[in-house]
Design a protein around this motif. Structure first.
Motif, PDB file in Angstrom:
ATOM      1  N   PHE A 216       0.861  -1.188   0.000  1.00  0.00           N
ATOM      2  CA  PHE A 216       0.000   0.000   0.000  1.00  0.00           C
ATOM      3  C   PHE A 216       0.894   1.233   0.000  1.00  0.00           C
ATOM      4  O   PHE A 216       1.584   1.512   0.992  1.00  0.00           O
ATOM      5  CB  PHE A 216      -0.915   0.001   1.229  1.00  0.00           C
ATOM      6  CG  PHE A 216      -1.781   1.222   1.353  1.00  0.00           C
ATOM      7  CD1 PHE A 216      -2.845   1.427   0.490  1.00  0.00           C
ATOM      8  CD2 PHE A 216      -1.515   2.183   2.326  1.00  0.00           C
ATOM      9  CE1 PHE A 216      -3.642   2.557   0.598  1.00  0.00           C
ATOM     10  CE2 PHE A 216      -2.306   3.314   2.432  1.00  0.00           C
ATOM     11  CZ  PHE A 216      -3.374   3.500   1.572  1.00  0.00           C
ATOM     12  N   SER A 217       0.899   1.946  -1.119  1.00  0.00           N
ATOM     13  CA  SER A 217       1.692   3.177  -1.278  1.00  0.00           C
ATOM     14  C   SER A 217       3.166   2.945  -0.962  1.00  0.00           C
ATOM     15  O   SER A 217       3.810   3.719  -0.241  1.00  0.00           O
ATOM     16  CB  SER A 217       1.133   4.297  -0.391  1.00  0.00           C
ATOM     17  OG  SER A 217      -0.196   4.597  -0.767  1.00  0.00           O
ATOM     18  N   GLY A 218       3.689   1.828  -1.443  1.00  0.00           N
ATOM     19  CA  GLY A 218       5.098   1.530  -1.243  1.00  0.00           C
ATOM     20  C   GLY A 218       5.433   0.952   0.107  1.00  0.00           C
ATOM     21  O   GLY A 218       6.613   0.756   0.429  1.00  0.00           O
ATOM     22  N   PHE A 219       4.432   0.672   0.941  1.00  0.00           N
ATOM     23  CA  PHE A 219       4.647   0.140   2.279  1.00  0.00           C
ATOM     24  C   PHE A 219       3.931  -1.205   2.383  1.00  0.00           C
ATOM     25  O   PHE A 219       2.788  -1.355   1.936  1.00  0.00           O
ATOM     26  CB  PHE A 219       4.111   1.121   3.319  1.00  0.00           C
ATOM     27  CG  PHE A 219       4.257   0.640   4.733  1.00  0.00           C
ATOM     28  CD1 PHE A 219       5.490   0.646   5.358  1.00  0.00           C
ATOM     29  CD2 PHE A 219       3.154   0.178   5.434  1.00  0.00           C
ATOM     30  CE1 PHE A 219       5.624   0.199   6.661  1.00  0.00           C
ATOM     31  CE2 PHE A 219       3.275  -0.256   6.739  1.00  0.00           C
ATOM     32  CZ  PHE A 219       4.523  -0.245   7.357  1.00  0.00           C
ATOM     33  N   VAL A 220       4.595  -2.194   2.978  1.00  0.00           N
ATOM     34  CA  VAL A 220       4.007  -3.521   3.152  1.00  0.00           C
ATOM     35  C   VAL A 220       3.259  -3.558   4.487  1.00  0.00           C
ATOM     36  O   VAL A 220       3.863  -3.427   5.561  1.00  0.00           O
ATOM     37  CB  VAL A 220       5.080  -4.623   3.110  1.00  0.00           C
ATOM     38  CG1 VAL A 220       4.440  -5.997   3.299  1.00  0.00           C
ATOM     39  CG2 VAL A 220       5.837  -4.572   1.793  1.00  0.00           C
ATOM     40  N   MET A 303      -4.607  -9.301  -5.896  1.00  0.00           N
ATOM     41  CA  MET A 303      -5.751  -8.539  -5.394  1.00  0.00           C
ATOM     42  C   MET A 303      -5.357  -7.764  -4.145  1.00  0.00           C
ATOM     43  O   MET A 303      -4.803  -8.335  -3.206  1.00  0.00           O
ATOM     44  CB  MET A 303      -6.911  -9.488  -5.064  1.00  0.00           C
ATOM     45  CG  MET A 303      -8.172  -8.773  -4.603  1.00  0.00           C
ATOM     46  SD  MET A 303      -9.406  -9.895  -3.900  1.00  0.00           S
ATOM     47  CE  MET A 303      -8.745 -10.137  -2.246  1.00  0.00           C
ATOM     48  N   PRO A 304      -5.619  -6.460  -4.071  1.00  0.00           N
ATOM     49  CA  PRO A 304      -5.303  -5.702  -2.854  1.00  0.00           C
ATOM     50  C   PRO A 304      -6.052  -6.255  -1.650  1.00  0.00           C
ATOM     51  O   PRO A 304      -7.213  -6.666  -1.745  1.00  0.00           O
ATOM     52  CB  PRO A 304      -5.749  -4.273  -3.186  1.00  0.00           C
ATOM     53  CG  PRO A 304      -5.763  -4.224  -4.689  1.00  0.00           C
ATOM     54  CD  PRO A 304      -6.138  -5.595  -5.145  1.00  0.00           C
ATOM     55  N   CYS A 305      -5.384  -6.279  -0.510  1.00  0.00           N
ATOM     56  CA  CYS A 305      -5.979  -6.856   0.695  1.00  0.00           C
ATOM     57  C   CYS A 305      -7.208  -6.078   1.162  1.00  0.00           C
ATOM     58  O   CYS A 305      -8.057  -6.626   1.882  1.00  0.00           O
ATOM     59  CB  CYS A 305      -4.951  -6.924   1.813  1.00  0.00           C
ATOM     60  SG  CYS A 305      -4.260  -5.333   2.312  1.00  0.00           S
TER      61      CYS A 305
END
Length: 441
Positions: A216-220, A303-305
């Motif tokens: 998400f926006s470069g952050f896990v 798929m995004p969480c």
């Protein structure tokens, strides 16, 4: 203790503090899990009744408000923990994430020790858990005895066998209290399958999140951070429930039961598990990508969480509706002398729901050769397990709805329900009247 077996602790590059074998690590790990579970069980069973003892003279409206805000505070703490500690374990140091709650619990123990004089509550001597089990065991023994079967025609309840005037060894007050507690067992039993749905957050839902895209926006994002999504609706709903509470208990002469909240909450839990099944089907339509999790490279769905958010939200709504309502019924519908025991039984049945959830997972994995609960989600049919659990939850909700009318009267004074009918207390009142008559003469 559980923090240390995960990895070796280095004093520097040349000196190693310890080197535990895999077997020793497992022993320490499971021992830590056991002690943690014992501590959690004691806190859940004791802290909430201890706080509610100060409200014994309050009505259903005040009690429902108390359990609402108590649940709100507990989940607010959980939200802070899931966000902060999960981030620290993910980005800073794994062992530090365990050191923080250790220091926190240590400070809590010191604080409780300092104010222990204000927290002591001494229950009545005949309200112990052993007395409750003794009444049930004595009644079962007398019921199974052949020579008592032919004299039970005038008994309204099988627990009456434990009364002294029927040959038992317990007073009428103790037996009647146990009878009122036994009326709550169907309510507790219908919470087992509901807790099985709630336990999907650290089991089935966890696997779904772990096998989805956590970037998400470069952050896990840490997997545990998804739990906050189930807590947010609860934090929002509690103030709204307070307004509904004011309307529900607006009249002093009519006590309406919050059983409707339990029915709606269980429906929300069933819907959440059903949505999880459709989300699993939706997740498989996305191409697979590589994702590093706990220093392991896994093939997961792209798929995004956050597409899993609806199922978490629905479970949060269920918790906001069910937990305070069950606590209110367990506390209000029994006499004062056994209210703590009633809350213990509610905690016990909630724990049984967690074991039931683990049993379902193990049975689904073994019975379908790993098809319904697979090691690799893209190779199995996890959605079938969710649909099966959702159908069971719907049946459970209908079953509870059929018996919900038993718990509608919240304004009945259970404390004094049978007190005036006891022969020894009537005799005591008669003796007091005679003494008063002598004083007047």
């Amino acid at each position: 203790v559980v923090a240390f077996p995960f990895e070796d602790i280095y004093i520097d590059r040349r000196h190693i503090l310890h080197m535990l074998s895999k077997r020793e690590q497992k022993i320490v790990f499971y021992f830590a899990l056991l002690t943690a579970s014992l501590g959690i069980g004691g806190i859940r069973a004791i802290v909430c009744p201890l706080s509610a003892y100060n409200l014994e003279d309050c009505g259903p409206k005040e009690l429902f408000s108390f359990f609402n805000w108590f649940n709100w505070l507990v989940n607010l703490n959980s939200a802070v923990v899931f966000v902060s500690i999960s981030y620290i374990q993910k980005s800073v140091a794994r062992n530090l994430g365990f050191l923080i709650p250790f220091v926190s619990v240590l400070m809590a123990m010191i604080t409780i020790h300092m104010v222990r004089g204000e927290m002591i509550y001494k229950p009545k001597t005949d309200s112990s858990l052993l007395t409750t089990f003794g009444v049930i065991a004595s009644a079962l023994k007398k019921t199974c005895c052949v020579r008592y079967r032919y004299f039970s025609g005038s008994m309204a309840n099988w627990l009456d066998h434990a009364k002294e005037n029927y040959g038992g060894q317990y007073s009428e007050t103790q037996v009647e209290s146990t009878k009122l507690l036994s009326r709550l067992f169907p309510l507790f039993a219908f919470q087992i399958l509901y807790r099985t749905c709630i336990i999907q957050i650290p089991s089935g839902y966890y696997l779904q999140t772990m096998n989805s895209n956590l970037h998400f926006s470069g952050f896990v994002l840490p997997v545990a951070a998804m739990n906050v999504i189930s807590i947010v609706p609860l934090l929002i709903l509690v103030p709204i429930l307070e307004q509904i509470n004011s309307c529900l208990f607006n009249a002093k002469d009519t006590g309406r039961s919050p059983t409707i909240f339990i029915v709606v909450g269980q429906l929300s839990a069933a819907l959440s598990v059903m949505v999880a099944g459709f989300s699993e089907i939706h997740r498989k339509h996305f191409p697979q990508v590589e994702q590093t999790l706990s220093e392991e490279v896994l093939l997961v769905s792209s798929m995004p969480c956050f597409h899993l958010a609806p199922q978490y939200i629905l479970l949060g709504v269920a918790e906001a509706l069910v937990t305070p309502s069950c606590s209110l019924l367990a506390f209000r519908l029994v006499p004062e002398r056994i209210r703590g025991i009633s809350m213990h039984f509610l905690t016990l049945f909630n724990g049984a729901g967690c074991f039931m959830g683990a049993f379902f997972v193990h049975t689904a994995h073994a019975g379908t050769q790993g098809n319904w609960f697979p090691h690799l989600l893209h190779e199995g049919k996890l959605e079938r397990f969710f649909f099966f659990l959702a159908s069971l939850m719907m049946v459970n909700t209908l079953g509870f709805w059929t018996i919900a009318h038993r718990y509608n009267n919240l304004n009945q004074e259970y404390t004094n329900e049978f007190r005036g009918s006891l022969p020894e207390e009537k005799l005591l009142k008669h003796e007091k009247a005679i003494k008063h008559y002598d004083t007047v003469l």
